[in-house]
Design a protein around this motif. Structure first.
Motif, PDB file in Angstrom:
ATOM      1  N   ILE A   1       0.295  -1.131  -0.218  1.00  0.00           N
ATOM      2  CA  ILE A   1       0.272   0.218  -0.216  1.00  0.00           C
ATOM      3  C   ILE A   1       1.323   1.724   0.283  1.00  0.00           C
ATOM      4  O   ILE A   1       0.739   2.402  -0.614  1.00  0.00           O
ATOM      5  N   GLY A   2       2.329   1.002   1.011  1.00  0.00           N
ATOM      6  CA  GLY A   2       2.850   2.107   0.793  1.00  0.00           C
ATOM      7  C   GLY A   2       2.676   3.348   2.056  1.00  0.00           C
ATOM      8  O   GLY A   2       1.605   2.810   3.023  1.00  0.00           O
ATOM      9  N   SER A   3       3.088   4.677   1.381  1.00  0.00           N
ATOM     10  CA  SER A   3       2.591   5.673   2.626  1.00  0.00           C
ATOM     11  C   SER A   3       0.856   5.923   2.345  1.00  0.00           C
ATOM     12  O   SER A   3       0.607   5.843   1.116  1.00  0.00           O
ATOM     13  N   VAL A   4       0.644   7.292   3.636  1.00  0.00           N
ATOM     14  CA  VAL A   4      -0.987   7.663   3.371  1.00  0.00           C
ATOM     15  C   VAL A   4      -1.169   8.628   2.325  1.00  0.00           C
ATOM     16  O   VAL A   4      -0.005   9.096   2.248  1.00  0.00           O
ATOM     17  N   LYS A   5      -2.018   8.908   2.181  1.00  0.00           N
ATOM     18  CA  LYS A   5      -1.925  10.397   1.212  1.00  0.00           C
ATOM     19  C   LYS A   5      -1.484  11.016   2.070  1.00  0.00           C
ATOM     20  O   LYS A   5      -2.024  11.721   3.285  1.00  0.00           O
ATOM     21  N   GLU A   6      -0.949  12.696   1.499  1.00  0.00           N
ATOM     22  CA  GLU A   6      -0.549  13.833   1.907  1.00  0.00           C
ATOM     23  C   GLU A   6      -1.721  14.531   2.676  1.00  0.00           C
ATOM     24  O   GLU A   6      -1.624  14.567   3.251  1.00  0.00           O
ATOM     25  N   ALA A   7      -3.003  14.300   2.568  1.00  0.00           N
ATOM     26  CA  ALA A   7      -3.915  14.908   2.721  1.00  0.00           C
ATOM     27  C   ALA A   7      -4.589  14.453   3.750  1.00  0.00           C
ATOM     28  O   ALA A   7      -4.951  15.062   5.230  1.00  0.00           O
ATOM     29  N   ASP A   8      -4.528  12.972   4.171  1.00  0.00           N
ATOM     30  CA  ASP A   8      -4.607  11.721   5.334  1.00  0.00           C
ATOM     31  C   ASP A   8      -3.563  12.045   6.603  1.00  0.00           C
ATOM     32  O   ASP A   8      -3.760  11.766   7.461  1.00  0.00           O
ATOM     33  N   ARG A   9      -1.895  12.947   6.023  1.00  0.00           N
ATOM     34  CA  ARG A   9      -1.285  12.529   7.196  1.00  0.00           C
ATOM     35  C   ARG A   9      -1.772  13.946   8.438  1.00  0.00           C
ATOM     36  O   ARG A   9      -1.183  13.323   9.487  1.00  0.00           O
ATOM     37  N   PRO A  10      -2.286  14.687   8.266  1.00  0.00           N
ATOM     38  CA  PRO A  10      -2.377  15.743   9.791  1.00  0.00           C
ATOM     39  C   PRO A  10      -4.009  14.328   9.889  1.00  0.00           C
ATOM     40  O   PRO A  10      -3.502  14.833  12.138  1.00  0.00           O
ATOM     41  N   LEU A  11      -4.096  13.860  10.305  1.00  0.00           N
ATOM     42  CA  LEU A  11      -5.541  12.589  10.168  1.00  0.00           C
ATOM     43  C   LEU A  11      -4.612  11.638  11.335  1.00  0.00           C
ATOM     44  O   LEU A  11      -5.294  11.561  12.474  1.00  0.00           O
ATOM     45  N   VAL A  12      -3.398  11.054  10.659  1.00  0.00           N
ATOM     46  CA  VAL A  12      -3.317  10.169  11.083  1.00  0.00           C
ATOM     47  C   VAL A  12      -2.025  10.732  12.357  1.00  0.00           C
ATOM     48  O   VAL A  12      -2.204  10.118  12.994  1.00  0.00           O
ATOM     49  N   ILE A  13      -1.395  11.899  11.916  1.00  0.00           N
ATOM     50  CA  ILE A  13      -1.135  12.543  13.038  1.00  0.00           C
ATOM     51  C   ILE A  13      -2.022  12.586  14.732  1.00  0.00           C
ATOM     52  O   ILE A  13      -1.433  12.513  15.960  1.00  0.00           O
ATOM     53  N   GLU A  14      -3.019  13.105  14.289  1.00  0.00           N
ATOM     54  CA  GLU A  14      -3.811  13.369  15.399  1.00  0.00           C
ATOM     55  C   GLU A  14      -4.272  11.804  15.302  1.00  0.00           C
ATOM     56  O   GLU A  14      -4.802  12.003  17.624  1.00  0.00           O
ATOM     57  N   LEU A  15      -4.517  10.756  15.297  1.00  0.00           N
ATOM     58  CA  LEU A  15      -4.741   9.820  15.587  1.00  0.00           C
ATOM     59  C   LEU A  15      -3.899   9.235  16.644  1.00  0.00           C
ATOM     60  O   LEU A  15      -3.661   8.192  17.315  1.00  0.00           O
ATOM     61  N   ALA A  16      -2.595   9.148  16.050  1.00  0.00           N
ATOM     62  CA  ALA A  16      -1.165   9.102  17.130  1.00  0.00           C
ATOM     63  C   ALA A  16      -0.686   9.686  18.088  1.00  0.00           C
ATOM     64  O   ALA A  16      -0.777   8.834  19.784  1.00  0.00           O
ATOM     65  N   VAL A  17      -1.792  11.125  18.074  1.00  0.00           N
ATOM     66  CA  VAL A  17      -1.701  11.511  19.652  1.00  0.00           C
ATOM     67  C   VAL A  17      -2.954  11.396  20.805  1.00  0.00           C
ATOM     68  O   VAL A  17      -2.877  10.905  21.649  1.00  0.00           O
ATOM     69  N   GLY A  18      -3.467  11.006  19.992  1.00  0.00           N
ATOM     70  CA  GLY A  18      -4.929  10.198  20.843  1.00  0.00           C
ATOM     71  C   GLY A  18      -4.288   9.292  21.600  1.00  0.00           C
ATOM     72  O   GLY A  18      -5.357   8.878  22.452  1.00  0.00           O
TER      73      GLY A  18
ATOM     74  N   ASP B   1      11.998  11.344  20.503  1.00  0.00           N
ATOM     75  CA  ASP B   1      11.207  12.298  20.325  1.00  0.00           C
ATOM     76  C   ASP B   1       9.873  13.214  19.493  1.00  0.00           C
ATOM     77  O   ASP B   1      10.369  13.595  19.059  1.00  0.00           O
ATOM     78  N   GLY B   2       8.773  12.274  19.643  1.00  0.00           N
ATOM     79  CA  GLY B   2       7.669  12.532  18.234  1.00  0.00           C
ATOM     80  C   GLY B   2       8.013  12.008  16.793  1.00  0.00           C
ATOM     81  O   GLY B   2       7.131  12.414  16.307  1.00  0.00           O
ATOM     82  N   THR B   3       9.048  10.793  17.087  1.00  0.00           N
ATOM     83  CA  THR B   3       9.370  10.386  15.454  1.00  0.00           C
ATOM     84  C   THR B   3       8.089   9.393  15.231  1.00  0.00           C
ATOM     85  O   THR B   3       6.936   9.075  16.495  1.00  0.00           O
ATOM     86  N   ILE B   4       7.361   9.592  14.433  1.00  0.00           N
ATOM     87  CA  ILE B   4       6.384   8.560  13.885  1.00  0.00           C
ATOM     88  C   ILE B   4       6.294   7.813  12.901  1.00  0.00           C
ATOM     89  O   ILE B   4       6.881   8.705  12.191  1.00  0.00           O
TER      90      ILE B   4
ATOM     91  N   ARG C   1       2.984   4.114  14.702  1.00  0.00           N
ATOM     92  CA  ARG C   1       4.132   3.402  15.681  1.00  0.00           C
ATOM     93  C   ARG C   1       4.220   4.900  15.971  1.00  0.00           C
ATOM     94  O   ARG C   1       5.316   5.840  15.813  1.00  0.00           O
ATOM     95  N   TYR C   2       4.337   5.531  17.166  1.00  0.00           N
ATOM     96  CA  TYR C   2       4.422   6.638  17.567  1.00  0.00           C
ATOM     97  C   TYR C   2       5.972   6.850  19.296  1.00  0.00           C
ATOM     98  O   TYR C   2       4.943   5.987  20.173  1.00  0.00           O
ATOM     99  N   CYS C   3       6.591   7.793  19.164  1.00  0.00           N
ATOM    100  CA  CYS C   3       7.172   7.199  19.993  1.00  0.00           C
ATOM    101  C   CYS C   3       7.109   8.858  20.553  1.00  0.00           C
ATOM    102  O   CYS C   3       6.929   9.856  20.133  1.00  0.00           O
TER     103      CYS C   3
END
Length: 727
Positions: free
Chosen positions: A242-259, A358-361, A384-386
């Motif tokens: 599948i590869g990486s997520v779409k650029e438009a979905d990156r903010p959503l993925v980061i928000e999901l990792a922080v939550g 610190d902050g790596t995803i 995976r979020y550190c």
């Protein structure tokens, strides 16, 4: 009339070959008391009164009439047939002695009033008659058996010709398709289905779909790539493409990792009523979880079941070393080799400043597996979020993002799972692990492993923490300046550098064993129950240009069985050298001789041994073995090593260049233990064997039969021993 006159009168008789009565017939064959076996088929007309040539009489009128126009018509034989009494007497004597000697024949001739030759020929003919009768009877039976076998053969050929594989739809005629060809057909079918799924994904993501080449025929098969390799290629794992997520979905993925990190901290710090005690550890109350915590993945999907547990332990490793190992996909998959199969990092969505984690995803895929080919691996696509939460406190969390990929329906979803790592004095760390997954294994859950998986012991938090603790022990001892060991009898002296080399060799051996007993999307296991009725699974691998494996075609076989005793009892039985001859064919000549015994854990049962067989025919081979136990699993892994290679390792050589084919046992609880009641054990045995020195060689049924008989013999002896002990 003399014989010469008779010959002149009859041209036909003149051309006959007369028996030579002047020779001592009784001396021709001493084994038959004077009867020649070659004469058994002659004079068959003498039975029931028929006479031989010497008993014939001709009509005198026809002989004296020299004017007859047809001499042959004038010759008439007159036979003296035996009486019923004579026949009955000889029949009775035949039952007692079918091969009378010369004296017995003479006695019979005087008693019955018959010529000595008549007696002889009658017995010859009688034996021939009996022999012919027996042969006719046997021929009749063989014809009937042949007819039946032809009918069965025809029936089976029709069945095989019309059979089709339920997985790939291809033909499955065993006589027309080799194991290798069957392997390739199944893999082609799997890749075709992946292309279809990825084509559907491409419609929504706009990304190009990787084209897969059609698999070649067995004679053109490419060399096998070891599935342990995780350097950016994960083979035909469907999620990896599948590869990486779409650029438009990156903010959503980061928000999901922080939550997910916030949820992990809450899960690690809260107690009752969110967490409650269970038989196998602390488990999550799903109702309290739904009410109190944010559910970033939404409600649980229909048909999925939940495995959620928590465990805390203090391990001997610096907290930053643990963080780095968890964030490096290759080191992480190696450290948890018995639980993690193939894994890779697809993309790094965020990085910490100045090389700080610190902050790596990371965007990752991984296979989580149980040590048996009867249990399917779990494929996950997650981030995976550190994050550092204070001085000496770090968190590493996983969360699935498969819901962001249209038409992708994985069988495993990771809700916020991971660990909090707290620094402690003297390089110790306090680790609190939370494992929360949802799995859909309907139709795939083997009955033998149902209780184990439902209890959460197979891949729960307790298993992750106990494996981490055991690996920290191994690494600490490997780096020690004085590794404790025992050399019984003082036959060899092992330096500290040699011990470190042996421990590195054993680490690679254990990974090879785990690789040969678990399922992976890169491997296709055949269940021999389709062919032999036994639940032995086999697969083949090709080794080429790999210094850690012998070059050629490698056959792996695995078998799982249950015994009614706790895992530690099975482990202690298998590691005891006195019991080795009961189940290991390599030591049938006597108990193994231990050359060195290196401790690599707090428990003295965690050790590495170098063994030698008492069999002089195996003097050029040694055995390296590791026994390892932890609360959630125990292992006995061993591999034969030739003496020159072992001497290089003991002299400081590179252990990576020693070819190994590890075999051994993985012992797991069966999941039925209750307070005050010990459960049974699930024993998973795996053997590896080089069947062809050429990687392009073909697998034969004799090789499969050999490894199947070896693995079943060991399993049956172990089962019989514990069944007898508990009877």
């Amino acid at each position: 009339m003399t014989i010469s006159q008779l010959l002149r009168r009859s041209p036909r008789i003149a051309n006959m070959s007369l028996p030579n009565y002047m020779e001592p017939v009784d001396d021709v064959n001493n084994n038959n008391n004077g009867d020649t076996d070659n004469n058994e088929n002659e004079n068959n007309n003498n039975m029931n009164g028929g006479a031989s040539f010497g008993d014939e009489e001709f009509d005198s009128e026809n002989q004296e009439d020299g004017n007859t126009q047809n001499p042959r018509a004038g010759k008439r034989k007159r036979y003296h047939r035996h009486t019923q009494q004579q026949i009955q007497e000889m029949e009775n004597f035949f039952k007692e002695c079918p091969h009378p000697d010369d004296n017995q024949r003479k006695e019979l001739s005087r008693h019955l009033g018959l010529d000595h030759l008549q007696i002889k020929f009658w017995f010859q003919n009688k034996r021939t008659q009996n022999k012919n009768h027996q042969e006719r009877h046997e021929n009749l039976q063989l014809r009937e058996e042949n007819t039946r076998l032809r009918a069965d053969n025809h029936h089976f050929r029709e069945a095989l010709a019309n059979a089709s594989c339920p997985n790939c739809g291809g033909r499955t005629a065993v006589g027309e398709m080799s194991f290798e060809e069957h392997h390739l057909h199944l893999e082609n079918a799997k890749l075709t289905e992946e292309i279809r799924q990825l084509s559907e994904v491409a419609k929504y993501t706009g990304k190009a779909v990787m084209r897969y080449p059609v698999l070649p025929t067995p004679n053109q098969a490419p060399p096998f790539e070891p599935p342990m390799t995780t350097n950016g290629s994960i083979g035909n794992l469907s999620l990896s493409n599948i590869g990486s997520v779409k650029e438009a979905d990156r903010p959503l993925v980061i928000e999901l990792a922080v939550g997910a990190m916030s949820e992990l901290i809450a899960l690690a710090q809260m107690n009752e009523p969110l967490w409650k005690g269970g038989v196998h550890g602390t488990i999550l109350d799903l109702n309290e979880y739904t009410r109190n915590l944010q559910n970033g993945l939404g409600p649980k999907q229909v048909g999925f079941r939940t495995e959620a547990s928590r465990e805390t332990a203090i391990v001997f490793m610096h907290h930053m070393d643990i963080v780095h190992r968890l964030m490096d996909v290759n080191v992480w998959s190696t450290m948890f080799a018995g639980m993690v199969g193939r894994a890779m990092t697809h993309d790094t969505l965020l990085t910490g400043g100045q090389g700080n984690l610190d902050g790596t995803i990371h965007l990752m895929t991984a296979e989580f597996q149980v040590l048996s080919p009867l249990v399917s691996s779990r494929e996950c696509y997650f981030v995976r979020y550190c994050k550092q939460h204070g001085e000496g406190l770090w968190g590493v969390v996983d969360i699935s993002i498969d819901h962001l990929i249209p038409n992708l329906e994985p069988k495993c979803r990771r809700r916020p799972s991971g660990c909090l790592i707290q620094d402690m004095p003297n390089r110790f760390s306090r680790v609190t692990w939370v494992e929360h997954v949802e799995v859909d294994d309907r139709g795939e859950l083997h009955a033998m492993f149902k209780n184990l998986l439902n209890s959460g012991q197979a891949l729960g938090a307790n298993r992750w923490v106990s494996t981490l603790d055991r690996q920290c022990e191994r690494l600490a001892i490997m780096m020690a300046s004085n590794i404790p060991s025992i050399e019984p009898g003082g036959q060899i002296t092992v330096t500290n550098n040699a011990k470190q080399s042996l421990l590195k060799l054993v680490e690679r051996m254990s990974r090879g064993f785990f690789d040969g007993v678990t399922t992976s999307t890169a491997d296709i296991w055949w269940n021999l129950a389709e062919y032999t009725g036994d639940s032995v699974s086999v697969m083949t691998r090709k080794s080429l240009n790999d210094p850690g494996r012998p070059e050629g075609l490698i056959l792996c076989a695995a078998h799982s069985f249950w015994v009614p005793v706790p895992p530690i009892t099975v482990f202690d039985y298998l590691r005891d050298e006195k019991n080795r001859t009961n189940w290991d064919v390599l030591f049938l000549g006597g108990n193994p001789q231990k050359l060195t015994h290196i401790f690599n854990g707090r428990d003295d049962r965690n050790c590495v041994s170098l063994l030698r067989s008492p069999n002089t025919s195996q003097s050029e081979m040694m055995m390296i073995e590791e026994s390892s136990t932890e609360p959630a699993a125990s292992f006995l892994v061993y591999a034969p090593v030739d003496v020159p290679s072992m001497e290089k390792v003991l002299n400081g050589g590179d252990p990576k260049c020693v070819p190994l084919l590890p075999s051994g046992f993985a012992i797991l609880p069966d999941g039925t233990a209750q307070p005050g009641k010990a459960g049974g054990s699930l024993v998973n045995v795996s053997f590896q064997m080089l069947v062809d020195s050429s990687p392009s060689g073909m697998l034969t049924f004799s090789s499969v039969s050999t490894i199947e008989s070896l693995i079943l013999a060991a399993a049956n002896k172990i089962k019989a021993y514990f069944t007898q002990q508990t009877a």
